[in-house]
Design a protein around this motif. Structure first.
Motif, PDB file in Angstrom:
ATOM      1  N   VAL A 177       0.839  -1.203   0.000  1.00  0.00           N
ATOM      2  CA  VAL A 177       0.000   0.000   0.000  1.00  0.00           C
ATOM      3  C   VAL A 177       0.874   1.253   0.000  1.00  0.00           C
ATOM      4  O   VAL A 177       0.623   2.210  -0.737  1.00  0.00           O
ATOM      5  CB  VAL A 177      -0.946  -0.012   1.211  1.00  0.00           C
ATOM      6  CG1 VAL A 177      -1.805   1.252   1.229  1.00  0.00           C
ATOM      7  CG2 VAL A 177      -1.822  -1.256   1.206  1.00  0.00           C
ATOM      8  N   LYS A 178       1.906   1.238   0.822  1.00  0.00           N
ATOM      9  CA  LYS A 178       2.806   2.391   0.879  1.00  0.00           C
ATOM     10  C   LYS A 178       3.497   2.610  -0.466  1.00  0.00           C
ATOM     11  O   LYS A 178       3.653   3.756  -0.917  1.00  0.00           O
ATOM     12  CB  LYS A 178       3.841   2.168   1.979  1.00  0.00           C
ATOM     13  CG  LYS A 178       4.865   3.275   2.115  1.00  0.00           C
ATOM     14  CD  LYS A 178       5.842   2.966   3.234  1.00  0.00           C
ATOM     15  CE  LYS A 178       6.950   3.989   3.293  1.00  0.00           C
ATOM     16  NZ  LYS A 178       7.909   3.688   4.390  1.00  0.00           N
ATOM     17  N   LEU A 179       3.917   1.527  -1.124  1.00  0.00           N
ATOM     18  CA  LEU A 179       4.560   1.653  -2.427  1.00  0.00           C
ATOM     19  C   LEU A 179       3.605   2.272  -3.439  1.00  0.00           C
ATOM     20  O   LEU A 179       3.997   3.160  -4.207  1.00  0.00           O
ATOM     21  CB  LEU A 179       5.026   0.277  -2.907  1.00  0.00           C
ATOM     22  CG  LEU A 179       5.649   0.231  -4.303  1.00  0.00           C
ATOM     23  CD1 LEU A 179       6.940   1.034  -4.350  1.00  0.00           C
ATOM     24  CD2 LEU A 179       5.898  -1.214  -4.728  1.00  0.00           C
ATOM     25  N   CYS A 180       2.352   1.824  -3.439  1.00  0.00           N
ATOM     26  CA  CYS A 180       1.379   2.376  -4.390  1.00  0.00           C
ATOM     27  C   CYS A 180       1.126   3.856  -4.129  1.00  0.00           C
ATOM     28  O   CYS A 180       1.045   4.651  -5.065  1.00  0.00           O
ATOM     29  CB  CYS A 180       0.079   1.586  -4.310  1.00  0.00           C
ATOM     30  SG  CYS A 180       0.208  -0.127  -4.908  1.00  0.00           S
ATOM     31  N   VAL A 181       0.994   4.234  -2.845  1.00  0.00           N
ATOM     32  CA  VAL A 181       0.772   5.643  -2.515  1.00  0.00           C
ATOM     33  C   VAL A 181       1.981   6.480  -2.908  1.00  0.00           C
ATOM     34  O   VAL A 181       1.849   7.618  -3.377  1.00  0.00           O
ATOM     35  CB  VAL A 181       0.449   5.786  -1.016  1.00  0.00           C
ATOM     36  CG1 VAL A 181       0.426   7.254  -0.604  1.00  0.00           C
ATOM     37  CG2 VAL A 181      -0.888   5.128  -0.698  1.00  0.00           C
ATOM     38  N   PHE A 187       0.837   4.055 -11.678  1.00  0.00           N
ATOM     39  CA  PHE A 187       1.565   2.840 -11.321  1.00  0.00           C
ATOM     40  C   PHE A 187       0.625   1.811 -10.704  1.00  0.00           C
ATOM     41  O   PHE A 187       0.657   0.621 -11.048  1.00  0.00           O
ATOM     42  CB  PHE A 187       2.685   3.189 -10.346  1.00  0.00           C
ATOM     43  CG  PHE A 187       3.356   2.008  -9.703  1.00  0.00           C
ATOM     44  CD1 PHE A 187       4.396   1.364 -10.333  1.00  0.00           C
ATOM     45  CD2 PHE A 187       2.929   1.545  -8.470  1.00  0.00           C
ATOM     46  CE1 PHE A 187       5.018   0.272  -9.740  1.00  0.00           C
ATOM     47  CE2 PHE A 187       3.535   0.459  -7.867  1.00  0.00           C
ATOM     48  CZ  PHE A 187       4.580  -0.180  -8.507  1.00  0.00           C
ATOM     49  N   THR A 188      -0.239   2.244  -9.798  1.00  0.00           N
ATOM     50  CA  THR A 188      -1.124   1.324  -9.086  1.00  0.00           C
ATOM     51  C   THR A 188      -2.135   0.679 -10.028  1.00  0.00           C
ATOM     52  O   THR A 188      -2.323  -0.545 -10.019  1.00  0.00           O
ATOM     53  CB  THR A 188      -1.857   2.069  -7.964  1.00  0.00           C
ATOM     54  OG1 THR A 188      -0.892   2.660  -7.093  1.00  0.00           O
ATOM     55  CG2 THR A 188      -2.736   1.134  -7.172  1.00  0.00           C
ATOM     56  N   LEU A 189      -2.802   1.485 -10.843  1.00  0.00           N
ATOM     57  CA  LEU A 189      -3.827   0.945 -11.732  1.00  0.00           C
ATOM     58  C   LEU A 189      -3.229   0.009 -12.771  1.00  0.00           C
ATOM     59  O   LEU A 189      -3.789  -1.060 -13.060  1.00  0.00           O
ATOM     60  CB  LEU A 189      -4.567   2.090 -12.417  1.00  0.00           C
ATOM     61  CG  LEU A 189      -5.408   2.984 -11.498  1.00  0.00           C
ATOM     62  CD1 LEU A 189      -6.020   4.133 -12.291  1.00  0.00           C
ATOM     63  CD2 LEU A 189      -6.504   2.168 -10.820  1.00  0.00           C
ATOM     64  N   LEU A 190      -2.090   0.380 -13.331  1.00  0.00           N
ATOM     65  CA  LEU A 190      -1.455  -0.499 -14.314  1.00  0.00           C
ATOM     66  C   LEU A 190      -0.972  -1.788 -13.662  1.00  0.00           C
ATOM     67  O   LEU A 190      -1.095  -2.871 -14.240  1.00  0.00           O
ATOM     68  CB  LEU A 190      -0.292   0.225 -14.987  1.00  0.00           C
ATOM     69  CG  LEU A 190      -0.662   1.287 -16.012  1.00  0.00           C
ATOM     70  CD1 LEU A 190       0.574   2.048 -16.466  1.00  0.00           C
ATOM     71  CD2 LEU A 190      -1.349   0.656 -17.215  1.00  0.00           C
ATOM     72  N   LEU A 195      -1.516  -7.562 -13.213  1.00  0.00           N
ATOM     73  CA  LEU A 195      -1.613  -8.744 -12.363  1.00  0.00           C
ATOM     74  C   LEU A 195      -2.922  -9.487 -12.602  1.00  0.00           C
ATOM     75  O   LEU A 195      -2.938 -10.720 -12.729  1.00  0.00           O
ATOM     76  CB  LEU A 195      -1.502  -8.336 -10.898  1.00  0.00           C
ATOM     77  CG  LEU A 195      -1.593  -9.469  -9.861  1.00  0.00           C
ATOM     78  CD1 LEU A 195      -0.478 -10.466 -10.061  1.00  0.00           C
ATOM     79  CD2 LEU A 195      -1.564  -8.896  -8.444  1.00  0.00           C
ATOM     80  N   ALA A 196      -4.024  -8.744 -12.692  1.00  0.00           N
ATOM     81  CA  ALA A 196      -5.315  -9.389 -12.945  1.00  0.00           C
ATOM     82  C   ALA A 196      -5.344 -10.037 -14.326  1.00  0.00           C
ATOM     83  O   ALA A 196      -5.846 -11.165 -14.486  1.00  0.00           O
ATOM     84  CB  ALA A 196      -6.437  -8.358 -12.814  1.00  0.00           C
ATOM     85  N   SER A 244       2.646  -2.841 -19.998  1.00  0.00           N
ATOM     86  CA  SER A 244       3.911  -3.227 -19.351  1.00  0.00           C
ATOM     87  C   SER A 244       4.964  -2.140 -19.504  1.00  0.00           C
ATOM     88  O   SER A 244       5.705  -1.835 -18.559  1.00  0.00           O
ATOM     89  CB  SER A 244       4.411  -4.546 -19.942  1.00  0.00           C
ATOM     90  OG  SER A 244       3.495  -5.589 -19.736  1.00  0.00           O
ATOM     91  N   VAL A 245       5.031  -1.550 -20.694  1.00  0.00           N
ATOM     92  CA  VAL A 245       6.008  -0.472 -20.923  1.00  0.00           C
ATOM     93  C   VAL A 245       5.680   0.737 -20.046  1.00  0.00           C
ATOM     94  O   VAL A 245       6.565   1.339 -19.414  1.00  0.00           O
ATOM     95  CB  VAL A 245       6.038  -0.103 -22.413  1.00  0.00           C
ATOM     96  CG1 VAL A 245       6.895   1.138 -22.641  1.00  0.00           C
ATOM     97  CG2 VAL A 245       6.568  -1.265 -23.246  1.00  0.00           C
ATOM     98  N   LEU A 246       4.397   1.096 -19.995  1.00  0.00           N
ATOM     99  CA  LEU A 246       3.999   2.234 -19.167  1.00  0.00           C
ATOM    100  C   LEU A 246       4.243   1.944 -17.688  1.00  0.00           C
ATOM    101  O   LEU A 246       4.696   2.823 -16.935  1.00  0.00           O
ATOM    102  CB  LEU A 246       2.527   2.557 -19.398  1.00  0.00           C
ATOM    103  CG  LEU A 246       2.167   3.129 -20.768  1.00  0.00           C
ATOM    104  CD1 LEU A 246       0.665   3.316 -20.890  1.00  0.00           C
ATOM    105  CD2 LEU A 246       2.886   4.457 -21.011  1.00  0.00           C
ATOM    106  N   PHE A 247       3.957   0.718 -17.255  1.00  0.00           N
ATOM    107  CA  PHE A 247       4.177   0.351 -15.863  1.00  0.00           C
ATOM    108  C   PHE A 247       5.657   0.455 -15.505  1.00  0.00           C
ATOM    109  O   PHE A 247       6.009   0.992 -14.447  1.00  0.00           O
ATOM    110  CB  PHE A 247       3.670  -1.070 -15.623  1.00  0.00           C
ATOM    111  CG  PHE A 247       3.887  -1.568 -14.215  1.00  0.00           C
ATOM    112  CD1 PHE A 247       3.054  -1.165 -13.191  1.00  0.00           C
ATOM    113  CD2 PHE A 247       4.932  -2.433 -13.926  1.00  0.00           C
ATOM    114  CE1 PHE A 247       3.251  -1.621 -11.890  1.00  0.00           C
ATOM    115  CE2 PHE A 247       5.132  -2.891 -12.645  1.00  0.00           C
ATOM    116  CZ  PHE A 247       4.291  -2.487 -11.622  1.00  0.00           C
TER     117      PHE A 247
END
Length: 427
Positions: A177-181, A187-190, A195-196, A244-247
């Motif tokens: 969670v801290k990494l996403c914030v 970053f989080t949505l991608l 993963l999904a 993947s490139v954007l992430f």
């Protein structure tokens, strides 16, 4: 017209004196390939074989697969057939496996099938002779061979679940969670989307292999198997590559931004939205230290993104003096966040304590009874894995975590209310 037989690609020769090898390598590199994106995944055996045979009828012959693309070279010949077989184990795993793989390819070559390359979990073979017998004549035996692919996909699903869920809860060597914030919404949505998508891809692969095995076990022809994996495969492949490139771009940019944040001096005029050691209502007099080689100086960094309107990392060090002149040093390490949702603030607060509590080795975690505080939505106090007294507070949409390098939990408890009051609830 005689069909042109393509040569295999060779890596650059190890010895420059291999003149013929260098010449063949240069000729191969000069060959112009025609790249096409397959319309179906490799495990759709019927669809992949049909597509390769159709390309051969259009005088394009498969040379190799690279990065998910099929490389073709033009030629001629109407009797070419392509077939997929479960790829043997990777030869790099051992000499015995390498011998088994070479023996299998030699056996197929005697039957008139040339090994072209590997695509996913399958090896691609080509036969130029229309009289060459089919690779598989017993559907039940082929169904048994496909179990290896299904078993591998199930193993990947299990490992994915282990690393993302079980390992994270047991050892917690990362703060998701801290990494996403810290990284932001892109970053989080991608990351969640990739993963999904990968998980759904594996599940679909397992289910397809199961249906195919049952189909072959019932001795039904492979060509009549109803494939349903070809309608959106190309769109999915292109989308996943772009994502993947954007992430990766968001990840690298986020880390570079975090590493290059400017350290501002923590002076009396610094606009810090929470209490610090010099602003506590205390009978002790606090004097900050000067910069030293241990980086125990007084500084802070500030950042913001789409998931956190404001985030601050702060280091404060100095000495407390009482009226009698007694000295006691103190080091304050603080993390402050204004996430876009109070749920994120609560999740980060829980994660911070879990990060210290769930480590199995070299931990000094100890839960401490938090003092009674008014105005706070969440309060937790403990010794973290390094033995520092830590206070975590959530008030509305703000989170404050302070580590006090002062072995006196009574001091932290006594001033917990002051830290809480310094937070603005409606941020």
């Amino acid at each position: 017209m005689k069909k042109r037989t393509p040569r295999k690609r060779r890596p650059f020769p190890c010895l420059p004196c291999d003149i013929q090898g260098v010449q063949r390598w240069l000729e191969d590199m000069a060959m112009k390939y025609i790249y096409r994106l397959p319309p179906c995944p490799a495990y759709d055996i019927t669809g992949m074989e049909g597509w390769l045979n159709t390309m051969a009828q259009n005088e394009l012959f498969l040379h190799h697969f690279t990065a998910g693309l099929a490389a073709f070279i033009p030629g001629s010949g109407n009797s070419v057939r392509y077939r997929l077989d479960v790829a043997p184990p990777e030869p790099a795993l051992g000499l015995k496996l390498q011998e088994q793989a070479e023996a299998q390819r030699a056996f197929y070559a005697q039957a008139g099938w040339e090994y072209i390359g590997k695509h996913g979990d399958f090896a691609v073979y080509r036969a130029d002779d229309p009289r060459a017998a089919e690779l598989h004549t017993d559907p039940k035996v082929r169904a048994m061979s496909l179990e290896a692919v299904s078993k591998w996909a199930r193993g990947v699903l299990f490992r994915l679940f282990w690393w993302m869920v079980i390992y994270g809860f047991l050892l917690q060597h990362y703060s998701l969670v801290k990494l996403c914030v810290r990284m932001g919404a892109g970053f989080t949505l991608l990351g969640v989307g990739l993963l999904a998508g990968y998980t759904l891809h594996l599940i679909k692969k397992v289910l397809t292999m199961r249906r195919l095995r049952r189909w072959l076990t019932a001795e039904l022809p492979l060509g009549a198997f109803p494939g349903n994996t070809r309608s959106r495969h190309r769109a999915w492949a292109v989308t996943s590559v772009i994502a993947s490139v954007l992430f990766a771009g968001f990840l690298v940019t986020g880390f570079l931004r975090a590493e290059t944040l400017e350290q501002h001096p923590l002076s009396a005029t610094a606009k810090i939205p929470f209490a610090t050691l010099d602003r506590l209502d205390s009978t002790l007099r606090f004097e900050p230290w000067d910069s030293n080689s241990l980086r125990l100086s007084n500084w802070y960094t500030e950042d913001s993104n789409t998931l956190s309107r404001r985030s601050i990392d702060l280091m404060q060090s100095g000495t407390f003096y009482d009226d009698s002149g007694t000295e006691e040093f103190a080091i304050l390490r603080a993390e402050y966040y204004e996430p876009v949702s109070p749920l994120l603030a609560r999740a980060m607060a829980w994660e911070l304590e879990w990060d210290s509590r769930s480590r199995l080795f070299n931990t000094r975690y100890q839960h401490l009874d938090a003092p009674t505080i008014t105005g706070a939505d969440y309060v937790s106090m403990y010794y973290d894995q390094y033995g520092y007294a830590t206070l975590v507070l959530v008030r509305g949409g703000t989170l404050l975590a302070v580590e006090l390098g002062l072995d006196d939990t009574a001091f932290l408890s006594a001033h917990a209310q002051a830290f809480t009051d310094s937070l603005i609830k409606d941020k």
